[in-house]
Design a protein around this motif. Structure first.
Motif, short mmCIF file in Angstrom:
data_model
loop_
_atom_site.label_atom_id
_atom_site.label_comp_id
_atom_site.label_asym_id
_atom_site.label_seq_id
_atom_site.Cartn_x
_atom_site.Cartn_y
_atom_site.Cartn_z
N ARG A 64 -1.05 19.09 4.55
CA ARG A 64 -1.10 17.24 5.54
C ARG A 64 -2.52 17.57 5.54
O ARG A 64 -3.23 15.92 5.75
CB ARG A 64 -0.07 17.40 6.50
CG ARG A 64 -0.22 15.73 7.58
CD ARG A 64 -0.25 14.46 5.67
NE ARG A 64 -0.19 12.87 6.76
CZ ARG A 64 0.53 13.04 7.36
NH1 ARG A 64 2.03 13.53 7.89
NH2 ARG A 64 0.70 11.48 8.19
N ALA A 65 -2.62 17.97 6.19
CA ALA A 65 -4.94 18.07 6.78
C ALA A 65 -5.73 17.52 5.49
O ALA A 65 -6.69 17.01 6.47
CB ALA A 65 -4.84 18.87 7.68
N ALA A 66 -5.74 18.57 4.89
CA ALA A 66 -6.78 18.30 3.61
C ALA A 66 -6.27 17.27 3.20
O ALA A 66 -7.50 16.42 2.21
CB ALA A 66 -6.30 19.70 3.03
N GLU A 67 -5.10 16.34 3.04
CA GLU A 67 -4.19 15.34 2.53
C GLU A 67 -5.79 13.75 3.23
O GLU A 67 -6.38 13.34 2.98
CB GLU A 67 -3.52 14.74 2.33
CG GLU A 67 -2.71 15.39 0.28
CD GLU A 67 -3.83 15.11 0.25
OE1 GLU A 67 -3.99 14.06 -0.24
OE2 GLU A 67 -3.96 15.64 -0.70
N ASP A 68 -5.44 14.32 4.58
CA ASP A 68 -5.63 13.29 5.65
C ASP A 68 -7.78 13.33 5.13
O ASP A 68 -8.18 11.54 5.73
CB ASP A 68 -5.86 13.69 7.11
CG ASP A 68 -3.81 14.02 7.44
OD1 ASP A 68 -3.40 12.61 6.66
OD2 ASP A 68 -3.50 13.68 7.89
N LEU A 69 -7.92 14.46 5.52
CA LEU A 69 -9.54 14.50 5.32
C LEU A 69 -9.94 13.51 4.57
O LEU A 69 -10.70 12.82 3.84
CB LEU A 69 -9.32 16.18 4.97
CG LEU A 69 -11.22 16.00 4.61
CD1 LEU A 69 -12.48 15.54 6.40
CD2 LEU A 69 -11.83 17.48 4.43
N LYS A 70 -8.54 13.65 3.14
CA LYS A 70 -9.40 13.31 1.53
C LYS A 70 -9.13 11.57 1.72
O LYS A 70 -10.09 10.95 1.44
CB LYS A 70 -8.39 13.79 0.66
CG LYS A 70 -8.71 12.99 -0.87
CD LYS A 70 -7.93 13.51 -2.11
CE LYS A 70 -7.71 12.33 -3.26
NZ LYS A 70 -6.88 12.92 -4.43
N SER A 71 -8.28 11.32 1.74
CA SER A 71 -8.02 9.83 2.50
C SER A 71 -8.59 9.24 3.70
O SER A 71 -9.51 8.05 3.15
CB SER A 71 -6.21 9.14 2.76
OG SER A 71 -6.13 9.90 4.14
N ARG A 72 -9.05 9.47 4.70
CA ARG A 72 -9.91 9.03 5.45
C ARG A 72 -11.03 8.76 5.44
O ARG A 72 -12.10 8.42 5.58
CB ARG A 72 -9.50 9.58 7.02
CG ARG A 72 -7.79 9.81 7.55
CD ARG A 72 -7.45 9.96 9.37
NE ARG A 72 -6.47 9.77 9.28
CZ ARG A 72 -6.31 9.04 10.51
NH1 ARG A 72 -7.95 8.74 10.76
NH2 ARG A 72 -5.23 8.52 10.79
N VAL A 73 -11.55 10.04 4.64
CA VAL A 73 -13.12 9.90 4.25
C VAL A 73 -13.12 9.04 2.69
O VAL A 73 -14.60 8.18 2.97
CB VAL A 73 -13.80 11.56 3.59
CG1 VAL A 73 -14.95 11.53 3.01
CG2 VAL A 73 -13.84 12.10 5.09
N THR A 74 -12.20 9.03 2.22
CA THR A 74 -13.06 8.33 1.20
C THR A 74 -12.64 7.11 1.74
O THR A 74 -13.26 6.18 0.73
CB THR A 74 -11.93 8.61 -0.47
OG1 THR A 74 -10.66 8.56 -0.69
CG2 THR A 74 -12.54 9.76 -0.99
N ASP A 75 -11.96 6.53 2.32
CA ASP A 75 -11.49 5.12 2.44
C ASP A 75 -12.39 4.72 3.51
O ASP A 75 -13.05 3.67 3.04
CB ASP A 75 -9.98 5.19 3.40
CG ASP A 75 -8.64 5.21 2.65
OD1 ASP A 75 -9.06 4.87 1.37
OD2 ASP A 75 -7.92 4.95 2.96
N GLY A 76 -13.09 5.21 4.00
CA GLY A 76 -14.09 4.80 5.12
C GLY A 76 -15.71 4.60 3.95
O GLY A 76 -16.15 3.61 4.05
N LEU A 77 -15.55 5.76 3.26
CA LEU A 77 -16.96 5.49 1.71
C LEU A 77 -16.60 4.23 1.47
O LEU A 77 -17.75 3.71 1.28
CB LEU A 77 -16.82 6.95 1.02
CG LEU A 77 -17.43 8.18 1.86
CD1 LEU A 77 -17.33 9.36 0.83
CD2 LEU A 77 -18.62 7.77 2.35
N VAL A 78 -15.13 3.58 1.15
CA VAL A 78 -15.62 2.87 -0.29
C VAL A 78 -15.35 1.84 1.29
O VAL A 78 -16.08 0.58 0.61
CB VAL A 78 -13.88 2.37 -0.66
CG1 VAL A 78 -13.67 1.65 -0.99
CG2 VAL A 78 -13.67 3.64 -1.80
N GLU A 79 -14.79 1.97 1.74
CA GLU A 79 -15.46 0.34 3.23
C GLU A 79 -16.85 0.08 3.80
O GLU A 79 -17.37 -1.21 3.59
CB GLU A 79 -14.26 0.47 4.16
CG GLU A 79 -14.23 -0.17 5.50
CD GLU A 79 -13.04 -0.07 6.84
OE1 GLU A 79 -13.32 -0.89 7.76
OE2 GLU A 79 -12.51 0.58 6.51
N ALA A 80 -17.09 1.31 3.65
CA ALA A 80 -19.35 0.98 3.80
C ALA A 80 -19.62 0.80 2.66
O ALA A 80 -20.53 0.37 2.79
CB ALA A 80 -19.38 2.40 4.32
#
Length: 748
Positions: free
Chosen positions: A20-36
């Motif tokens: 779960r932590a690996a998936e959370d890291l992936k989704s939160r970082v990539t979502d943040g990059l796209v939002e930026a």
């Protein structure tokens, strides 16, 4: 376009949290990059006991410059309005533009937001993710404010392109991001630098770390099965344990050990459970006998003695654990030998099932009574079904199940056989808990089916009676699972049961248990029920007889609540729709078959509570609706029904009889009369014989005559006699179709 590599290196992360932590890291970082404003080509996340890793490919080098136009107030607007607009836009008066529009001249602000370089964006996003990471549990250490699942030691964060690798400038609580990481804690603890994900993964493997958890799991399974095969044995498959063990090691070293001869006589389930729960060992069995003879453990390092010392320590601890299990097993067998299973069933009178539903012993009495009534419908002997229900939960009071709750039912089977019960009765102790989910095996032995149904229906009726129904995503008593269990038991075994009567019976028993002040009064009423039966109207008959013979205390019993039964049956229907969705049967098809009973002659409940009958009808209707004739018939039926409904509302009468072919003028009208006669002649016997496919085909055959009728005939003719006759003809269409399925429920 650069590639991004992130590694968060810490103390050991619990295995259950890693995926779960690996998936959370992936989704939160990539979502943040796209939002930026950054884009990327692909991303993958990995976890080991000491690190979370994210690799992002094809990241854009900078975010785009954004240009935004805002229309402000008119140029002659009050000064305060203009000043407010300037503050909101962050501009001065001379930076505004004025433009002519239809309604006047307005101020416009053109705001440009310059793009940012990728390293700055990555740093901001990663810091936000780390400081707000959704660990189930986290901790602080030292004097910093950062919370992490375990102390965080390193942050590796680099961007790599053709020119090489650059470190992302980032510092969190004194931890400065860099390009270095560490290998295996014991075998390669030195730090080393990396330049890309490929370089990182290769150097980790040389440093005795397998990054990909799937690769670690595959390595463990392959080596374990090879070792077992070489000894003529096989590893008991357990995918959950395999995933957990893969999360405990970075460099898996598979070892196979011996089980002391003194413990080989324990039931294989006991050995397997003890080794799995306490030691995280895989069980190794002999294929011919099914006996567990060895174990496989996975070390996290290579040793000079090839694991001999590790195995010796594990075997010593395992022997101590199994000695406890053997003690419980032998104690339980002595209890069974002296007293049978009665010692445990008596003890369950002091075990509360639920504060509002009484003890386990009271629950067992209800289940036993219902299992006895279900038995004839599933091909079981009533005496054996009741016997099985009375001992099915006895092992809950045993020492072994107290130590290993997951063995409930399994141990009951062993103890029931030791107590001399019939094999089918003993098997029901384990099988009556099934099915536990949509993929679990469904019992087919008649006694097991009877007890399993009684158990699940008692759970459902009990919690419905105290108004503890599932709400939203909350289902603390697993009532959705119980309803699905009832559905699968009925359908897999092709049972013809009237569920409403079974529900009625158990609701009454719950009411008796809840309302009777004295046990002897409750027993008296239960004796009346046992004597006269509880199905359908017999419930009310029994209560009336009891009122006549004992009016003083029968008033303490709440009258049977039919609304409760209807509500529970509706809940079962909802679960059935979800269950059949995997077959491609739409929910509105089920609704059409359920609603059909309200329009069909006879008992409106027939078929609603008979799930096997309902599903057969739904499958037949689904097949017909998949054809052109079936699909177009629905449109023709709805057209006829709408015209008829409008006419009945306008005229204030019901057009439900009297259509006569002698008033038919056109060939199409006469053909429809003939088609309806033919369909009715086929449908009635087909429905009676439960040949739903033939009934649906006969209904679908009306498509052509109905379409031709509407093309050639005007229903609302000026001649009132013709109009009434044609409306009554439409009523025949409605009645014939509704006798098969309520097509008004079909969407589209």
């Amino acid at each position: 376009m650069p590639d991004l590599l992130i590694e968060l290196f810490s103390e050991e992360i619990p295995a259950r949290m890693q995926a779960r932590a690996a998936e959370d890291l992936k989704s939160r970082v990539t979502d943040g990059l796209v939002e930026a404003g950054l884009t990327y080509a692909g991303a993958a996340a990995f976890a080991t006991p000491r690190r979370l890793t994210l690799a992002v490919e094809g990241l854009s080098e900078r975010s785009p410059t954004l240009r935004e136009e805002r229309r402000g107030p008119r140029v002659d607007a009050p000064e305060k309005a203009i000043e407010g607009f300037l503050r909101g836009a962050g501009l001065s008066r001379d930076q505004l533009e004025s433009r002519e529009e239809k309604k006047g001249t307005f101020f416009f602000a053109v705001v440009e937001k310059p793009g940012r370089e990728a390293p700055a964006i990555v740093a901001d996003v990663l810091e936000t993710v780390i400081r707000n990471f959704p660990w189930p549990k986290s901790m602080r250490w030292g004097s910093g404010s950062l919370r992490w699942v375990r102390p965080l030691h390193r942050i590796l964060c680099i961007l790599t392109d053709e020119a090489g690798a650059q470190t992302v400038p980032l510092e969190i609580d004194g931890i400065v991001a860099g390009d270095t990481t560490e290998g295996h804690r014991f075998m390669a603890p030195d730090a080393f630098s990396v330049t890309s994900f490929e370089d990182y993964e290769a150097k980790l493997k040389r440093a005795k770390v397998i990054l990909n958890p799937s690769e670690r799991a595959e390595t463990i399974w392959q080596e374990a099965t090879n070792m077992a095969f070489a000894s003529g044995l096989e590893v008991v498959e357990d995918r959950g344990l395999l995933a957990e063990v893969a999360g405990l090691v970075e460099w898996p070293v598979v070892l196979m050990g011996e089980i002391d001869e003194a413990f080989l006589g324990l039931p294989p389930e006991v050995l397997q459970t003890s080794m799995k729960e306490h030691q995280k060992f895989f069980s190794v069995r002999a294929p011919q006998t099914g006996r567990i003879e060895r174990f496989v453990t996975v070390a996290n390092r290579e040793t000079a003695d090839h694991g001999a010392t590790i195995l010796a320590g594990n075997q010593k601890v395992l022997s101590a654990r199994l000695a406890d299990a053997k003690f419980f097993w032998e104690n339980d067998l002595r209890t069974v030998d002296r007293q049978g299973m009665k010692a445990w069933t008596d003890r369950l009178a002091d075990v509360t099932f639920h504060a509002k539903l009484g003890s386990q012993a009271e629950r067992i009495n209800r289940i036993a009574a219902l299992a006895r009534e279900i038995a004839p419908f599933v091909g079981a002997k009533p005496d054996l079904a009741e016997e099985a229900a009375r001992i099915a939960k006895a092992d809950l009071a045993s020492e072994m199940v107290y130590e290993f709750p997951e063995l409930q039912g399994v141990m009951g089977t062993y103890y029931a056989r030791a107590a001399g019960h019939d094999d089918a009765v003993a098997a029901a102790c384990a099988e009556h808990y099934s099915p536990l989910g949509p993929s679990d095996d469904v019992p087919t032995a008649p006694i097991s089916v009877a007890v399993a149904l009684a158990d699940k229906l008692d759970t459902l009726t009990g919690f419905w009676a105290i108004d503890e129904k599932p709400t939203g995503s909350k289902d603390p008593f697993a009532l959705r699972r119980a309803a699905l269990g009832v559905i699968r038991l009925v359908l897999v075994n092709d049972l013809r049961l009237h569920l409403d009567r079974l529900i009625d019976a158990q609701v009454l028993r719950h009411q008796i248990d809840a309302k009777a002040d004295a046990a002897e009064l409750r027993d008296e009423l239960l004796a009346e029920i046992a004597k006269h039966g509880v199905f359908g109207s017999a419930v009310r008959t029994v209560v009336e007889r009891a009122k006549a013979s004992a009016p003083a205390w029968i008033e303490k019993i709440t009258n049977h609540d039919s609304d409760l039964s209807e509500d529970l049956l509706s809940f079962v229907h909802d679960r059935l729709k979800i269950h059949l969705r995997d077959e491609g049967i739409r929910h509105d098809v089920i609704d059409a078959c359920l609603s059909r009973n309200e329009h069909a002659p006879g008992d409106a409940n027939v078929g609603k509570d008979d799930l096997t009958l309902l599903v057969k009808r739904a499958r037949a209707l689904s097949d017909v609706l998949g054809t052109d004739d079936g699909e177009n018939l629905v449109q023709g039926f709805k057209r006829a029904n709408n015209i008829l409904a409008q006419a009945e509302e306008k005229d204030g009468v019901e057009y439900s009889f009297g259509a006569d072919v002698k008033f038919a003028e056109s060939a199409e009208e006469k053909a429809l009369f003939a088609a309806l006669d033919a369909a009715e002649a086929r449908i009635a016997p087909a429905m009676k014989q439960e040949d739903f496919a033939s009934a649906m085909e006969a209904m679908a055959a009306l498509r052509g005559p109905i379409d031709a009728f509407f093309e050639a005939v005007q229903v609302n003719d000026e001649n009132e006699v013709l109009r009434r006759n044609r409306l009554n003809l439409l009523s025949r269409i409605r009645q014939i179709c509704l006798g098969v399925a309520d097509l008004t429920s079909i969407e589209g």
